[in-house]
Design a protein around this motif. Sequence first.
Motif, short mmCIF file in Angstrom:
data_model
loop_
_atom_site.label_atom_id
_atom_site.label_comp_id
_atom_site.label_asym_id
_atom_site.label_seq_id
_atom_site.Cartn_x
_atom_site.Cartn_y
_atom_site.Cartn_z
N LEU A 155 0.83 -1.21 0.00
CA LEU A 155 0.00 0.00 0.00
C LEU A 155 0.86 1.26 0.00
O LEU A 155 0.61 2.21 -0.73
CB LEU A 155 -0.93 -0.01 1.22
N LEU B 268 -8.81 -2.65 -1.32
CA LEU B 268 -8.58 -1.52 -0.41
C LEU B 268 -9.76 -1.35 0.53
O LEU B 268 -9.57 -1.16 1.74
CB LEU B 268 -8.38 -0.22 -1.20
N TRP C 158 -9.57 -3.97 3.13
CA TRP C 158 -8.51 -3.70 4.13
C TRP C 158 -8.83 -2.50 5.01
O TRP C 158 -8.28 -2.36 6.10
CB TRP C 158 -7.17 -3.51 3.42
N CYS C 159 -9.71 -1.59 4.53
CA CYS C 159 -10.11 -0.44 5.38
C CYS C 159 -10.84 -0.93 6.63
O CYS C 159 -11.03 -0.18 7.58
CB CYS C 159 -11.02 0.51 4.60
N SER D 200 -4.58 1.75 3.76
CA SER D 200 -5.66 1.52 2.78
C SER D 200 -6.50 2.78 2.60
O SER D 200 -6.82 3.19 1.48
CB SER D 200 -6.57 0.37 3.22
#
Length: 557
Positions: free
Chosen positions: A373, A400, A403-404, A416
């Motif tokens: 990232l 993303l 992963w947030c 992210s």
Amino acid sequence: MDNLNDALQKLKLTADGTSDSVEGCLDCLLQALAQNNAETSVKLQESGILEVFPRLLSPHCSCAAKVANIIAEVAKNEFMRNSCVDTGLIPPLVLLLNNKDQEILLQTGRALGNICYDSHALQAQLINMGVIPTLVQLLGMHSQHTALTEMCLVAFGNLAEIESSKEQFASTKIAEELVKLFKKQTEHEKKEMIFEVLAPLAEHDVIKLQLVDAGLVDCLLELVEEMVDSNKEDDISELKTASDLMVLLLLGDESMQKLFDTGKGSVFQKVLSWLPSNNHQLQLAGALAIANFARNDGNCIHMVEIGIVQKLLDLLDRHVDEGNVTVQHAALSALRNLAIPVSNKAKMLSAGVAEEVLKFLKSEMPPVQFKLLGTLRMLIDTQAEAAEKLGKNIKLVERLVEWCDAKDHAGVMGESNRLLSALIRHSKSKDVVKTIVQSGGVKHLVTMATSEHVIMQNEALVALGLIAALELGIAEQDLANAKLVQILHKLLSDDISAPEIKYNSMIMICTIMGSEQLKKEAQDMPFKEIVSKLRRHENKLVAQQALVTEQRLVIES
């Protein structure tokens, strides 16, 4: 045991008497300790004989070595160590370290080591009493005496763990002496002992430079060359320790620059040859070394010019499927650092770095995810075309957004969010905004605006502002669901919000007026009063924006 009792009794009576009778008693004690250390130690404690010992530790006393030997044996027992301290044995023992007699030095070192074993407080006391310069001197003077050398190394290993020791070590010739000693060693165990001292000392920047100046790096490179093809466990262990230590030396700015030597340094050239190696440990050390050399913009620019990026990409490519996680992490760290200078970004993008990095999207390892990232975020900074291309990559954006939510891994979650924001901020593209909105990224950017880090709050607000300016229609429901209006109210009314946060929050309020739903929410909250107060804000930009925002709120009401 009767002999022991007699010896203890006699010792108490003759401690100031003839040397022969004292020596005989001491021999008896040593014999008893050899037969049953714990039981004999209890006897010594109960007899009060320890109180006699400080007198016998005089440099002029012929039995000082035997007394120090007894103390060393007694202090092997944890329950005896406080008694040794309480009876005042440490100061006379420290004084004995200035003796020239090797047996006295050896037994004194053992005694102090055993008394202070596992006690940071007592070790710190020894440091304050100045034992470090004395021991370093001893190592230089008696480097041919194996047992004394080992005693010094054990002491250094213990003392070097204490932070306050590093400054004292840095003011001695410890680096010179250890490197001299290291060069003479052929046995694995002896090298390991020296490594155990070097590792904690090499964490100190001044000592790092001293070790480089003393020639440690050449020793390490030589050792790596010798061990690289060996399958022996000891050799593999030495190779790992040597390459790890090499990387540690590069963590100091001065030592790193010295070894880089404008890209001509032999060390720099050597670590480049480690990248294509088949040895995972060398690949790892090579990538970590490049990452450390890349902590300086000038170095980064030079390394990209001479083609290091391709070497790192080739290395990464070998580790895509079932790869070595530590090598992946190290190579991505190096690429991330190389991508920091603006002039490197376009070159690295042209070299295909983004495409190679995207191959690791499937990784389930947080350290690899984090570096992946960071690398992408550095690459697209100010690169609109690349940001747009990546921002339209649905697989990337969906990963993303996933992963947030990585609440167990704060670093991955933060990076992210920042990359999501960066894709919008640098591309300013409607297509990117659509991709992010459709993938469910809006709520994460709204949450990011409440981060404890001002830089992240600001990045989120700028990205949200662009979403609202470019595609408010498709984003308004997500913005409403994420309680954007309430968050803007909190950011504006909170006295601790930074000026740039207040400024961008007000721009956001003006932008969301284009949505009936969000405008109504804003009108139901006391924004006018807050904004009116901000017209008197000490920051001119905030005050000016407050005037514009107030006028907009009046027009829309």
